[in-house]
Write an enzyme that holds these catalytic residues in place. Sequence first.
Site, short mmCIF file in Angstrom:
data_model
loop_
_atom_site.label_atom_id
_atom_site.label_comp_id
_atom_site.label_asym_id
_atom_site.label_seq_id
_atom_site.Cartn_x
_atom_site.Cartn_y
_atom_site.Cartn_z
N LYS A 114 0.93 -1.21 -0.24
CA LYS A 114 0.05 -0.01 -0.16
C LYS A 114 0.82 1.23 -0.11
CE LYS A 114 -4.54 0.84 0.53
NZ LYS A 114 -5.55 0.12 0.31
N1 GLU Z 1 -7.31 0.10 -3.12
C1 GLU Z 1 -8.11 -1.25 -3.52
C2 GLU Z 1 -8.43 -2.04 -2.02
O1 GLU Z 1 -8.05 -1.38 -0.99
C3 GLU Z 1 -7.89 -1.83 -4.67
C4 GLU Z 1 -6.27 -2.32 -4.62
C5 GLU Z 1 -5.96 -2.62 -5.90
O2 GLU Z 1 -6.68 -2.68 -6.80
O3 GLU Z 1 -4.70 -3.22 -6.03
O4 GLU Z 1 -8.52 -3.12 -2.17
#
Ligand code: GLU
Length: 424
Positions: A114
């Site tokens: 993240k």
């Molecule tokens: N931000 C989204 C989540 O928390 C998607 C992450 C992604 O598609 O890699 O799952």
Amino acid sequence: MSEKLSFVNPTANSPWGTYLSQVDRVVPYLGPLARWVETLKRPKRALIVDVPIEMDDGTIAHFEGYRVQHNMSRGPGKGGVRFHPDVTLEEVMALSAWMTIKTAAVNLPYGGAKGGIRVDPKKLSLQELEKVTRRYTSEIGIIIGPHTDIPAPDVNTNAQIMAWMMDTYSMNVGGTATGVVTGKPLHLGGSLGRVKATGRGVFVTGREAARRLGMDLRGARIAVQGFGNVGSVAAELFAEAGAKIVAVQDHTGTIVNSNGLDLAKLVPISRTDGVVGFKAGGDIVPNEDFWGVACDILIPAALEGQITAERAQRTTAKLVLEGANGPTVPVADDILAERGVLVVPDVICNAGGVTVSYFEWVQDFSSFFWDEDEINVRLDRIMMNALNQIWDTADKHKISLRTATYAVACERILMARQERGLYP
Ligand code: GLU
């Protein structure tokens, strides 16, 4: 023997503290794999970067950026990038760890990562936003890549920002690396269905949970916190299925209407003026009243730590669908369980987004793009298979859906960890 991490100081209800307690709860169900569990309690790699830009007025501003790769045992890191003034390293660590659990829960060949920048994007011009995005991408460029770590949208980031990220990375390596980020615009290697995928996944898991509870979606009353990409899409799909959206809260305030809000009007107004812009369609009430609204289903689709002990006591919902990451603190989880409220946890409920991100990444590598029906059918199938397996695990051990999701996911992650072995 392992020492505590020195660079975070989690509390019981902070994001990393919440995550650690969720991991502790699964240990009794891991058997001999529990030997490896410490690996989940620390990120593999965490990068803090300085993001300096020249503002439109000529001053130089600095922002703090992060990219955390929590675990890569099962594949490259995967997870969004969030732009928010309150982002911290601890929060990004927790969000990266939840991605590790999420990708394993739906059995995607990814680990968890993240990123975030401590910035309020609403205060930036479009040009400043582009500069922040590009400098951040360049700074984290030393650890991301199509086969190492693939960012995506999250809170306050979108397809345009992904296009800038893809372009910046591509410029730095030479060539065009579409597979380095997902959630891109359609003509830049994006995938049909990606924008609505997270909300659709919330709907798919919610529909199945309601069926198992014997709750009819027709006429079911739903309260939604957060009306961005996740909350508004989920609300629309539930409304199509006959449910009534009786309360919506976003950063501008809370609107309620016990007869159901007219989404065809609310959604477009909310994009420019927030939900309070739709005064004509409901009553504006104090934000705290949202949690006491009479409803059958509660969908937290905003930020972490929203369902506190007190709010868990107050809610009249029978079903909670976690569209957000980490919306329920551990003590509130226990209160909801005692009160017989079923929680479909974030790590399965909102996995639709990363699932279609995976489809996008696969399509980019094969340079062959699928139609939207195919994407939605595959998404439905993956989510339903995962949920059914989790439900069986929960029934077998008489544990919550959250602990069951962690049991299924952690077994996959730690099995891979064990098979790979420690290096050197
Ligand atoms: N931000 C989204 C989540 O928390 C998607 C992450 C992604 O598609 O890699 O799952």
